[in-house]
Design a protein around this motif. Structure first.
Motif, PDB file in Angstrom:
ATOM      1  N   THR A 108      29.720   4.235  38.683  1.00  0.00           N
ATOM      2  CA  THR A 108      30.876   4.921  39.108  1.00  0.00           C
ATOM      3  C   THR A 108      30.420   5.368  40.605  1.00  0.00           C
ATOM      4  OG1 THR A 108      31.664   7.319  39.065  1.00  0.00           O
ATOM      5  CG2 THR A 108      29.359   7.246  38.334  1.00  0.00           C
ATOM      6  N   THR A 109      31.480   5.480  41.267  1.00  0.00           N
ATOM      7  CA  THR A 109      31.346   6.127  42.706  1.00  0.00           C
ATOM      8  C   THR A 109      31.415   7.709  42.881  1.00  0.00           C
ATOM      9  OG1 THR A 109      33.871   5.707  43.202  1.00  0.00           O
ATOM     10  CG2 THR A 109      32.399   3.979  43.939  1.00  0.00           C
ATOM     11  N   ARG A 110      31.640   8.286  41.704  1.00  0.00           N
ATOM     12  CA  ARG A 110      31.891   9.439  41.691  1.00  0.00           C
ATOM     13  C   ARG A 110      30.905  10.370  40.575  1.00  0.00           C
ATOM     14  NH1 ARG A 110      36.613  11.904  43.605  1.00  0.00           N
ATOM     15  NH2 ARG A 110      35.585  14.120  43.408  1.00  0.00           N
ATOM     16  N   PRO A 111      29.569  10.188  40.872  1.00  0.00           N
ATOM     17  CA  PRO A 111      28.771  10.775  39.914  1.00  0.00           C
ATOM     18  C   PRO A 111      28.836  12.149  39.841  1.00  0.00           C
ATOM     19  CG  PRO A 111      27.447   9.706  41.699  1.00  0.00           C
ATOM     20  CD  PRO A 111      28.937   9.427  41.999  1.00  0.00           C
ATOM     21  N   ASP A 112      29.232  12.751  40.821  1.00  0.00           N
ATOM     22  CA  ASP A 112      29.627  14.441  40.864  1.00  0.00           C
ATOM     23  C   ASP A 112      30.537  14.937  39.700  1.00  0.00           C
ATOM     24  OD1 ASP A 112      31.475  12.664  42.494  1.00  0.00           O
ATOM     25  OD2 ASP A 112      32.462  14.738  42.836  1.00  0.00           O
ATOM     26  N   THR A 113      31.361  13.857  39.175  1.00  0.00           N
ATOM     27  CA  THR A 113      32.141  14.352  38.196  1.00  0.00           C
ATOM     28  C   THR A 113      31.899  13.902  36.888  1.00  0.00           C
ATOM     29  OG1 THR A 113      33.511  12.025  38.101  1.00  0.00           O
ATOM     30  CG2 THR A 113      34.211  13.689  39.745  1.00  0.00           C
TER      31      THR A 113
END
Length: 922
Positions: free
Chosen positions: A303-308
């Motif tokens: 994922t490019t959005r581990p924050d989500t």
RNA sequence: GGCUUUGUGGCGGAAUGGUAGACGCGCUUGAUUCAAAAUCAAGUAUCUUCGGGUGUGAGGGUUCAAGUCCCUCCGAAGCCACCA
């Protein structure tokens, strides 16, 4: 006598060839310059006026650089392996080498008549065994190397074996197959030879693997990604499907980062660099491991959005994912299998055109969230691609639109974890906002949250930061005949490299160019084609890009029998200073060439790690097609202006029988048997007007303009000038013959300027005046700047202006014409050479020195400057500004003309830019 | 949807932030010619009350000065794209 271009041009072309005036060799006393054109594939249709555009530009530049004192390498050759010759062979049984030879002679003839300054002694042909010896050699080198990620370099396989013997692969950082198993030293040492060979395939830069490939049934071969566009083959436009096959591949992906970084160092257009960046497709993100409920395997996603991560509400696997059979529950089995079957039937093209339709199926399995422990359903869906990342994603429908659509369609929960969007309407994808509902990430902004999550993942061994590339390994096998044989033989079904002293491995004769009955590549038909008895050769051949990937190196040392290129030659010529060619090779050839070059750099074969310093992409010259309108079901043709009164079908008509859109009726009747008795519905003035459109220049659209005819009617020099004069070199533009009169007139004027009617010289030995020198030096400066910046259309204009000005001054002086001829010689070499010789010069104008322009003749230190008086702009001319700021203010105020203007007025402001502009506000 | 490039006469196209439309085509007029071709000369953005005014896709902005730099919008071309 008038300017007889045909006679002059033939004579000089012969003389240049006889004297070998453009052959070069290493000369350490002179600086080198390497100008290269993309070598052509010699097609049966010959050259049309669009093809030479780039060759003319590069030839002008080469000739200019020679005049500037450089030792210029300017070679030409042929990219001679390829599909059309093979398909012709299938149809006619004629060996493709024969067709290719014939086409090459035709190309050579057409190029020769344009007066190019190629060094033909260095010609290469990719289908020549003496040449593909080195293509095969490079393949073997790739086979014998792996990519070490510790120093980002290729290293020899024997090195890798030493490491494996010592400690196995557990500490190895290498570009390899992601499914490579971990082995210890003991395990490695106890392997059989066959097992070792198979294991090493995971690391080799040229390796064999079973993968999904782009299979084109119509062409009967596999295609690389750049040979496929929108699910159709680039050549021929046939449908392409996915098929699992054993193939040779090149590990281009190993060089992804270096290919990306290298772009910063080269002078290529932004658009080509951008296309390459897209193609390489670097994306930063993280991998996350999800445990699967009731199983010990862990599902890895990218994922490019581990924050989500706290917004995950389901997982999606690609339909090709290998674990689907494993994890699907019995209850869901039918549904899942059904779905997979459906997606397999879809071609890539359908999948793309079907983007709007969301589809998928539930596997019945669940993952465990690595932080909350929540159970997350696992789905499959074809919007997840098997070949990218890990073939599996975590779906965050609140912050990814595709996940959002999927969730809406299957009624799955949508959670907000970044504030700022309207989740009732659409996903909030912006990387901007504050995290909520996310445990330890709450209150952080997105970039910090990504950082924090990456730390947590790494610390808890739940994942790690990761960079992914879109760039795929290049498939290197083609099930075709007319290509380089791959220098591999098989012993007990294991592939072995052919010893290098056995190269080249030549193409064997075959009785037919079709695949064999049992579906093997055409080389399967070759009789007794073995390394040793029972040790058959590889039957696939190399793709088109194999021979064209490093040809620029071979030109440096084309006859070397012991090496691709000698150290000496490579160190002198280094790499290509200027590369000219079409932008259609942006991702194919230009990526592969850079890959090959970087590899050869790693193994110490070449001294520069980028092959092409500067790249110019010439635009395409399009054709201007003409149409006739046939009244439906009849043999009568309606003129363009009358079309609206009839029901018609539109037909392309040969542009050579149309002038200014007006059809030559008699020529039309004899053009085709079926039009012999054609009738016409004409315009009111009795003419037949054709419709027109700008399209690709192509034989099938009857809009091809043949350069041979232009050369015959106007001469090669005129064609060269005109193609440059058409407009900026990088822009595509339609061919339009009507403007050619202008440049033709210019060359006739040059001739008449120098000679009387009776052919006697009309130039004198007088000295030039200041005004004349200004004309000349302005031209020198402009032409030089124009060539350097590739504004060749401006260059031609500058030459025309110069001649016009000299004519007005009646300056028929040898001392002016000689430098002018040198300027002209890059653009129009034949006429320049002829006049140069008639002026009594014995050495070729090609060997002359490019004149230097001098500032003092250009009156550079005077300038026109504007003055605003009561809001109105005035200009005063020729006031010296070669002064300092204070002086300019003084001069401006002391100037007589100025004073008369300023009388009785107050100067409010004086604005001064040194040596440039003065603006006085009153 | 994203990125890149691009928008100037009838046409192809010129203009390091400094007199927009260079140069060429086309067109008009004239010279030469019995005539034509070729050649040469003059003209050719637009409005004008002949002073000048207006003009580089549209609208703002920066600047003494914008085709050029910045912002918004409109149009065209190319590339990439269920790439997580």
């Amino acid at each position: 006598m008038a300017y007889n271009f045909n006679k002059i041009e033939k004579a000089w072309q012969k003389k240049w060839q006889d004297d070998k005036i453009f052959s070069v060799s290493i000369d350490t006393q002179k600086p080198k310059f390497y100008v290269l054109d993309m070598f052509p594939y010699p097609s049966g249709a010959g050259l049309h006026v669009g093809h030479p555009l780039g060759y003319i530009a590069s030839d002008i530049y080469s000739r200019y650089k020679r005049l500037k004192g450089f030792n210029v390498l300017h070679p030409m050759g042929y990219d001679a392996f390829g599909l059309p010759a093979e398909q012709y062979a299938i149809q006619t049984g004629q060996h493709p080498a024969k067709t290719t030879d014939k086409n090459i002679s035709r190309y050579r003839e057409q190029m020769d008549q344009l007066g190019f300054s190629f060094d033909w002694d260095r010609e290469v042909r990719t289908c020549d065994p003496k040449y593909y010896h080195w293509t095969q050699w490079m393949f073997l080198e790739l086979f014998e190397h792996w990519f070490n990620k510790n120093n980002n370099k290729a290293e020899s396989i024997s090195n890798l074996i030493l490491i494996l013997e010592k400690e196995g692969n557990k500490n190895l950082k290498a570009a390899c197959n992601p499914k490579t198993p971990q082995v210890g030293a003991e395990e490695w040492n106890s392997m059989e030879e066959n097992q070792r060979l198979e294991f090493l395939q995971n690391y080799r830069l040229a390796y064999q693997d079973e993968t999904f490939v782009n299979w084109c049934p119509k062409l009967g071969t596999v295609l690389a990604n750049d040979e496929v566009k929108d699910g159709l083959s680039v050549r021929g436009g046939h449908p392409v499907e996915q098929k699992k096959m054993k193939q040779w591949l090149l590990r281009v992906s190993a060089y992804a980062q270096r290919l990306l970084d290298g772009l910063e160092k080269i002078e290529w257009s932004d658009s080509i660099k951008e296309i390459q960046r897209n193609w390489i497709g670097r994306s930063e993100g993280a991998t996350v491991h999800f445990s699967i409920k009731d199983r010990k395997e862990k599902l890895e996603i990218f994922t490019t959005r581990p924050d989500t991560l706290f917004g995950v509400s389901f997982m999606v696997l690609a339909p090709e994912h290998e674990w689907i059979g494993l994890i699907t529950t019995d209850a869901q089995k039918d549904e899942v299998e059904n779905y997979i079957l459906q997606t397999k039937k879809k071609t890539e093209r359908d999948r793309i055109s079907d983007v709007k339709n969301v589809s998928g199926a539930f596997t019945g399995a669940f993952c465990i969230h690595p932080f909350t422990g929540e159970e997350i359903p696992v789905w499959i869906g074809d919007y997840v691609l098997g070949g990218y990342g890990t073939g599996a994603i975590m779906a965050v429908p609140g912050h990814d639109q595709r996940d959002y659509d999927f969730a809406k369609n299957f009624n799955l929960p949508i959670r907000e974890v970044v504030e700022g969007g309207n989740l009732a309407e659409e996903a909030f994808e912006a990387k901007d906002g504050v995290l909520v509902n996310s445990d330890f990430l709450n209150g952080l902004r997105v970039p910090e949250a990504i950082k924090k999550m990456n730390q947590e993942l790494e610390g808890g061994k739940k994942g790690e930061p990761r960079i992914n590339f879109r760039l795929r390994d290049a498939i290197f096998s083609r099930q075709r005949y007319w290509g380089e044989p791959i220098p591999i033989y098989y012993k007990d079904d294991a592939p072995y490299p052919l010893p290098k002293d056995k190269l080249p491995l030549e193409l064997p004769p075959v009785d037919s160019y079709l695949p064999t009955e049992d579906g093997e590549a055409p080389l399967g038909r070759a009789k007794d084609w073995n390394f040793k008895t029972g040790e058959p050769y590889e039957l696939t051949t190399m793709p088109g890009f194999a021979g064209s990937s490093a040809y620029y190196l071979r030109y440096m040392d084309p006859h070397n029998k012991n090496d691709l290129v000698s150290k000496e030659a490579n160190q002198y010529w280094e790499n290509v200073d200027l590369y000219v060619g079409g932008s259609e090779h942006a991702v194919g050839h230009l990526i592969y060439s850079r890959f090959f070059n970087k590899f050869l750099f790693d193994i110490g074969k070449v001294c520069k790690d980028e092959p092409f310093k500067k790249l110019i992409n010439q635009g395409m010259i399009q054709g201007r097609s003409n149409f006739v309108y046939r009244k439906k079901g009849t043999n009568s043709f309606v003129s363009h202006g009358k079309v609206k009164d009839h029901e018609v079908t539109t037909l392309h008509v040969d542009v050579n029988i149309v002038q200014n859109d007006q059809l030559d009726l008699e020529a039309f009747k004899s053009w085709r048997e079926e039009f012999k008795n054609a009738e016409f519905i004409l315009e009111d003035d009795g003419t037949y007007l054709c419709g027109n459109a700008v399209e690709k220049m192509s034989k099938s659209l009857f809009n091809v303009v043949n350069p041979d005819l232009i050369v015959k009617d106007y001469g090669a020099d005129t064609l060269r000038l005109y193609e440059m004069f058409l407009g900026p070199i990088e822009q595509s533009k339609p061919w339009n013959t009507s403007g050619i009169e202008g440049v033709s007139r210019f060359l006739h004027k040059v001739w008449r300027f120098c000679f009387e009617e009776d052919d006697s010289l009309s130039l004198n030995d007088e000295k030039a005046t200041a005004a004349e020198l200004k004309i000349l030096h302005t031209a020198i400066k402009k032409v030089e700047e124009a060539i350097e910046t590739f504004a060749l259309n401006v260059g031609v204009s500058s030459l025309m202006i110069c001649l016009n000005d000299l004519t007005k001054e009646k300056a028929k002086k040898k001392c002016l014409i000689k430098p002018f001829l040198i300027l002209l010689s890059s653009f129009a070499p034949h006429i320049s050479e002829e006049i140069w010789a008639r002026l009594g010069e014995t050495e070729s104008v090609c060997k002359a020195e490019f004149p230097k322009w001098e500032k003092s003749f250009l009156v550079e230190n005077t300038y026109t400057y504007p003055i605003s008086i009561n809001g109105k702009k005035k200009f005063l001319k020729e006031i010296s500004l070669d002064l300092q700021k204070e002086d300019i203010e003084k001069v401006a105020l002391e100037d007589e003309k100025l004073q008369s203007l300023l009388e009785g007025k107050t100067v409010r402001k004086v604005i001064v830019v040194p040596k440039k502009i003065v603006n006085i506000v009153i």
